[in-house]
Design an enzyme around this catalytic site. Structure first.
Site: not given
Length: 371
Positions: A44, A303, A324
């Site tokens: 990520c 994250h 995201n």
């Protein structure tokens, strides 16, 4: 009876007024590339910060260019491997990383477009589960040895990375012109030294950089420390000026919900479920409560995502629009792959943000002695 019916109707009306489902209006919406999925990978950090750089490219050039996340991952892995080997396995080795790892990588290795370096682009999604198992077991075979080890780990791990991610490139053609990764980055106007990371931790000296001891900070990158209100004010200032930010935060809370596309911190745990669809009262977050959550492991480095704007609900509450990297499958992902993150959530659960230094408030630049 009429009096009773009137009372019941009034009660029902009161409940319906108090229970307000979210109705969001856009305040700021900065250009960004489409939402994509990191697949079954722990990368990520590369997806979020690459998305951030893509918005920087749009801001600087007006060009919407999909840059390669995996090119950066391929170049960061050898540094993780070296760190793990030289520390005899007594440190973190994982798929994770931080935003500054992308900036460090582009400074040394430049940027390439995704269609030039995307070895798995024909697959439905990325999957690094086998890559990581093979790599980790190979490294552990070396680090567990009591004897002096050979340098064979270097070509062996390079072969593994070449096989699963792809061989590095030094030259490519894009839109009819030849580039190296560095000249391509120069053409896009991206300068690695323009980007810094800010955070807020009460136990550290304000207006100075420090190394935050979290597992994924394998490269020992420094973060500039600000008072909490100033930290949030600089996030707002960046967005107001048309700059986006790469965000590192905790997403383990049940009130961070990708399906509903919402993240919030309710005053009462009884509102955990209600707040997924309706406006609820939120906690007041302080520097003390932020630090307490961090040291009790309630806030962790989970994250990384990409802040591209703001929305507000019908009561005027502000939420950050956060891109995201879990795809935009509408059956399991709400808000087209974006999370609307409340100010309370940002204050409590964000670890740090990376941004262009010119996006900082003037007084903050002065306080940090950044030019």
């Amino acid at each position: 009876m009429k009096k009773l019916l009137f009372s019941l109707s009034l009660f029902a009306l009161t409940i319906s007024i108090q229970a307000q489902e979210y109705d969001f209006q856009t305040i700021i919406d900065i250009d960004a590339t489409p939402v994509i999925s990191q697949g079954n990978t722990g990368t990520c950090w590369s997806f979020s910060t690459s998305s951030f750089l893509e918005s920087e490219i749009i801001r600087k050039t007006g060009k919407f260019i999909d840059i390669s996340e995996m090119y950066t991952v391929r170049n960061v892995y050898p540094k993780k491997i070296d760190n793990y080997i030289t520390r005899k396995g007594k440190t973190q080795f994982g798929e994770g990383g931080l935003a500054h790892d992308v900036i460090n990588s582009i400074k040394e290795y430049g940027i390439v477009p995704n269609d030039v370096f995307s070895p798995e682009q024909t697959k439905q999604e990325y999957d690094h589960s086998e890559l990581f198992r093979v790599l980790k077991s190979t490294l552990d075979a070396y680090t567990s040895s009591r004897n002096t080890i050979s340098n064979n780990w270097k070509p062996i791990t390079e072969f593994i990375l070449d096989t699963y991610i792809g061989k590095n490139i030094t030259e490519f053609t894009y839109e009819g012109k030849k580039y190296t990764p560095q000249t391509f980055m120069d053409m896009l106007g991206i300068k690695a030294d323009d980007y810094i990371t800010i955070t807020s931790f009460k136990n550290q000296a304000y207006y100075t950089p420090f190394i935050l001891n979290i597992p994924d900070n394998f490269s020992n990158g420094s973060l500039y420390n600000l008072p909490l209100d100033e930290y949030i004010a600089n996030i707002d200032n960046a967005l107001d000026k048309g700059y986006t930010l790469s965000l590192d935060c905790d997403v383990s809370e049940i009130t961070f919900n990708a399906k509903n596309g919402i993240a919030f911190i309710p005053s009462s745990k009884d509102d955990n479920s209600k707040g997924l669809t309706e406006i609820v009262e939120e906690k007041t977050i302080t520097e003390e409560s932020r630090l307490q959550d961090f040291y009790s492991y309630q806030t962790q480095d989970d994250h990384l995502m990409h802040i591209i704007g703001k929305v507000k609900d019908q009561k005027g509450n502000i939420y950050y629009k956060v891109k995201n990297s879990w795809g935009n499958n509408t059956e399991r992902i709400g808000n087209d792959g974006y999370i609307y993150m409340s100010t309370a959530y940002m204050k409590l659960k964000s670890i740090s943000v990376l941004l262009h230094k010119e996006a900082l408030q003037k007084q903050t630049l002065k306080n940090l002695n950044i030019k």
